[in-house]
Design a protein around this motif. Sequence first.
Motif, PDB file in Angstrom:
ATOM      1  N   ASP A 202       0.818  -1.220   0.000  1.00  0.00           N
ATOM      2  CA  ASP A 202       0.000   0.000   0.000  1.00  0.00           C
ATOM      3  C   ASP A 202       0.852   1.270   0.000  1.00  0.00           C
ATOM      4  O   ASP A 202       0.376   2.344   0.372  1.00  0.00           O
ATOM      5  CB  ASP A 202      -0.972   0.013   1.188  1.00  0.00           C
TER       6      ASP A 202
ATOM      7  N   ARG B 296      -0.648   4.013  -2.201  1.00  0.00           N
ATOM      8  CA  ARG B 296      -1.751   4.759  -1.578  1.00  0.00           C
ATOM      9  C   ARG B 296      -1.205   5.847  -0.648  1.00  0.00           C
ATOM     10  O   ARG B 296      -1.743   6.967  -0.600  1.00  0.00           O
ATOM     11  CB  ARG B 296      -2.635   3.790  -0.787  1.00  0.00           C
TER      12      ARG B 296
ATOM     13  N   GLU C 179      -0.078   8.789  -2.724  1.00  0.00           N
ATOM     14  CA  GLU C 179      -1.198   9.611  -3.166  1.00  0.00           C
ATOM     15  C   GLU C 179      -1.670  10.536  -2.059  1.00  0.00           C
ATOM     16  O   GLU C 179      -1.942  11.726  -2.286  1.00  0.00           O
ATOM     17  CB  GLU C 179      -2.351   8.720  -3.623  1.00  0.00           C
ATOM     18  N   ARG C 180      -1.774   9.993  -0.853  1.00  0.00           N
ATOM     19  CA  ARG C 180      -2.269  10.795   0.272  1.00  0.00           C
ATOM     20  C   ARG C 180      -1.288  11.907   0.638  1.00  0.00           C
ATOM     21  O   ARG C 180      -1.698  13.044   0.930  1.00  0.00           O
ATOM     22  CB  ARG C 180      -2.512   9.886   1.489  1.00  0.00           C
TER      23      ARG C 180
END
Length: 870
Positions: free
Chosen positions: A562, A565, A568-569
């Motif tokens: 992950d 992810r 991206e955050r």
Amino acid sequence: SQRSQEPKTSLSIFPVACFATNPKDMASILDYLPKDALLFIDEPLRIQEEFARQKQRFEQYWTAAQKENDQLPELLLWNDKAIKQKTASKTRIFHCFFPSQTAFTPSLQFQEHLSQQEMESFFRREDIFLDRIRKWHQAHYTIHFALASEDLQRRLKAKLLEAGISGCIWSKATAERGFVSASLAYAFITEPDLGGKRRLGRHKKTVTQGERVLLENLQIGDYVVHEQYGVGIFHGITQMETSGVVREYLLLQYAGTDKLYLPIEKLDLLYRYNGNGEGAPKLNRLGGHEWEKTKAKVVKSVQDMADDLLKLYALRNRCTGYAFHPDVPWQQEFEEKFPYQETPGQLQAILDTKRDMERPRPMDRLICGDVGYGKTEVCLRAAFKAVMDGKQVAMLVPTTILAEQHYETFKQRFQDYPIHIESLSRFRTTAQQKQTLKDMANGAADVVIATHRLLSKDIQFHDLGLLIIDEEHRFGVAQKEKIKKLKTQVDVLSLSATPIPRSLHMAMTGLRDLSVIDTAPPQRYPVTTYVLEYDEELIAQAIRSEMDRQGQIFFVHNRIQDIARVEERLQELVPECRIVVGHGQMKEQDLEDAIHDFIEHQYDLFLCTTIIESGLDIPNANTMIVDMADHMGLAQLYQLRGRIGRSDRMAYAYITYRPQRALTEDAQKRLNALREFNEVGAGMKIALRDLEIRGAGNILGAEQHGHIHAIGFDLYCRIMEEETAKLRGTPMVSDPMPQLDIDVDLYIPEDYIPDPGTRLRMYRRLLMAASEEEISELRSEMEDRFGPWPPMVENLIQIAFLRLKAHSHKIKSMKKQGNELILKLDTDVLLKAAQGPLNKNAKVLSQDTLRIRLDGRDGLEELKRILNQL
């Protein structure tokens, strides 16, 4: 209290147990508080656990007492439900080091929660400092400055007035660190927060085995081990008066109701208990033979195991290895090109290594130095010395990134000399690896830096002379032994910032040679470390703060599945931040490009797994954020933190864990240790704490596991030292300081040194001093720190001098009562004393006992006169 017009009572709640034998008499301190008292409850979950533990202990003590006295009534104890009812009506503030655990404490429901952070240091960052103050002021925080310097207060008031900030509280006081609390809307700022921490450039004394008894301050409730009585619990320092003489004693609680009052001058018989991570040890009883049997079993087991180990190392020592020649002129020229000033510890490690290499027996030396302390330069000089003697050098490293980093370092340092350096890792193509193997076999490659590839069966050296193992704690014993078998007569140099327990133990017991680089390089600051819940707003603020000063950031997220992810955050939180990702499953070229681009500052943030744990040296990266740190080991976290703070700029590490996640006890200990050992050069402390948390484990064999738990690691090491010395034929000479029993007051009053830990350290330093100069220095230090000493402290100082004098005369003990002095001493000294100036007042009682009649003058002065006449 600060905002209120009327002062109110406040109380901090720590682990307590309240008991009585009559329900009507049951009361606790809570019953004596005003209704509007403010309760600060520190670590509620730990209080609940400790309350249950103390309750169980009281019950055990009471049961044991009832067996001895059947007239004792039943014991009534509070329970946590009753405590909760008594505190329910009070205003409560809960402070947690691990706030996420509030959800897992059913018996202590939170009404308020104090979210407290340590204050960051604003060293050389006036713009950020003013920005923070402005934001707190706008949010109606109470801003409290505690500054001892009036000049600093005056300058700050002028700056704040110019910035339009008023209404702050100013105190002329000192404190180590400040804090900011969102729940209380309160910011407390101290002088160190404004001026940064003092640089640590002085040479620190290395912690030796003999000093490990009180390596850390003893706290009430800690387990200790007494050589003669076994495992007990430290219950503090207490004063007792006997025959008009006041002394201080360490109170030790043993099994049942057994207690021991240990005279403070017998501190050398006490060890702090460091077990094997399996929880609380079994308490011993005073009297009986249980402890003697336990020690005898340990000694027998250690003898058998030490015998096997010494055979292994004796075989190695009997091997005739290659004795390297003294340094050639090129060696001096090479060393003079080192661009930095060597530290004293670094120079000593280099000297030790060269001396070992020039001996005919194979070297096996462990270099323990903190991250960034210059271990690489030690191995560079050793490698150069080996190559100058026509030998090959192999360097084994744990990661591909570290291999590349060392490869570049070696190439740069050796570029002016005809030395062929090769790297063997997955960053090299198959064709390049085949050529490297060929060069190793025919002697064309002088230095080879490799990862685990070096363990393969197809590895052949032409004439290997030196093996260097970097980050030793990352390799298992079997792997290292396999490497050594490549050439039985090879010299081995191991490097580590946090050595594994087995290596640490073997070095401490003399089975390995150890050099400790314990001096920080100049211009080095400690890394300011925050351990806290993961908070996106705080993370974004930390990233922007580093970018504002043109610096770079490491963001460690050790889950490849992950990591996209998370990228991206982070990009959503800080859109202006340039992010590059790196992890072990990327293609070799992609990973190499990512690291290279980050080094060239084409990116601001490197989002990666723990692949950066070892080797990366990027001085411009001085902020690190570690995600889900509770899933990592202590040594691993310490190594990660060592990737920043490698320049003269302040560095910041944010060690985070996810909210609402239950942390294990070991995870709490690891994170606490990381926050506690925040200073430069804490690697050895981290290694010892890691040993305490993880346990000594299979240090020298699985059968030792239970023995370490039974007697503690410190005493186990002492026994190991004694037994290995006996087997070597050089038994340790026991030369204890004499015991002096003099009827004068000997103690440090609580009003002179209030802190028990400091008093204990002063007692130990005085009574274990090895020279009169050391005692004189300590006396001056005490006067400087605490003021003129009272008479009983002067007596203690004089006794310290007398012990040294008595020790030099081979006196075993001195006991003064009234006008008589009884001496226990060697026969030859006794006969000389009895026939000398003391003849008229001396009487021989036995072959080692002499009685001397005193003339009634000042006791301590008369003892000095007698010792001078012996």
